[in-house]
Design a protein around this motif. Structure first.
Motif, mmCIF file in Angstrom:
data_model
loop_
_atom_site.group_PDB
_atom_site.id
_atom_site.type_symbol
_atom_site.label_atom_id
_atom_site.label_comp_id
_atom_site.label_asym_id
_atom_site.label_seq_id
_atom_site.Cartn_x
_atom_site.Cartn_y
_atom_site.Cartn_z
ATOM 1 N N GLU A 121 0.831 -1.210 0.000
ATOM 2 C CA GLU A 121 0.000 0.000 0.000
ATOM 3 C C GLU A 121 0.864 1.258 0.000
ATOM 4 O OE1 GLU A 121 -3.373 2.094 -0.361
ATOM 5 O OE2 GLU A 121 -3.199 -0.083 -0.415
ATOM 6 N N TYR A 122 1.973 1.235 0.691
ATOM 7 C CA TYR A 122 2.856 2.400 0.763
ATOM 8 C C TYR A 122 3.499 2.703 -0.586
ATOM 9 C CZ TYR A 122 6.693 5.429 2.166
ATOM 10 O OH TYR A 122 7.580 6.465 2.270
ATOM 11 N N GLY A 151 0.165 2.244 -3.639
ATOM 12 C CA GLY A 151 -1.031 3.048 -3.425
ATOM 13 C C GLY A 151 -1.071 4.380 -4.169
ATOM 14 N N ARG A 184 -1.852 3.866 -7.984
ATOM 15 C CA ARG A 184 -2.950 3.009 -8.405
ATOM 16 C C ARG A 184 -3.869 3.710 -9.398
ATOM 17 N NH1 ARG A 184 -4.699 1.258 -3.565
ATOM 18 N NH2 ARG A 184 -3.145 -0.374 -3.635
#
Length: 111
Positions: A40-41, A44, A47
């Motif tokens: 996610e880091y 993200g 995306r």
């Protein structure tokens, strides 16, 4: 009375301790959470950009495939005929996204 074999005073090396499966499950859970956090880091922020690039590539493919119906000659139209049935379901979404009110394909009535 027969003598008992000496066990060495501890557990055998090939038998794991009773808490070992729980420790492995806990470790996998923590590693999975850490991996998801790293993903996610790093992924993200990009995306949305990647989804937009994928949509643009899909639009270009649809334009290339259905270009003959729009009057754009293409050298590979004979080979792209196999993709018409596959992409016919996505035709309505594509032509509304690129700003065409009706389907550019005469035989496909999606609206």
């Amino acid at each position: 009375m027969s003598p008992q074999p000496h066990s060495g005073g501890g557990e055998q090396p090939d038998s794991p301790s009773p808490g070992w499966p729980q420790f492995v499950a806990w470790l996998r859970e923590k590693f999975g959470a850490f991996s998801a956090g790293l993903n996610e880091y790093y992924v993200g922020p990009y995306r949305q950009t990647m989804k937009r690039a994928e949509r643009d590539e899909d639009d270009l493919l649809m334009l290339y495939i259905y270009g003959e119906a729009l009057g754009i000659p293409g050298p590979a139209n004979y080979y792209l005929m196999e993709l018409y049935p596959v992409l016919l379901d996505e035709l309505h979404e594509w032509h509304t996204r690129v700003g065409l009110e009706r389907s550019p394909i005469a035989g496909a009535h999606c609206c």
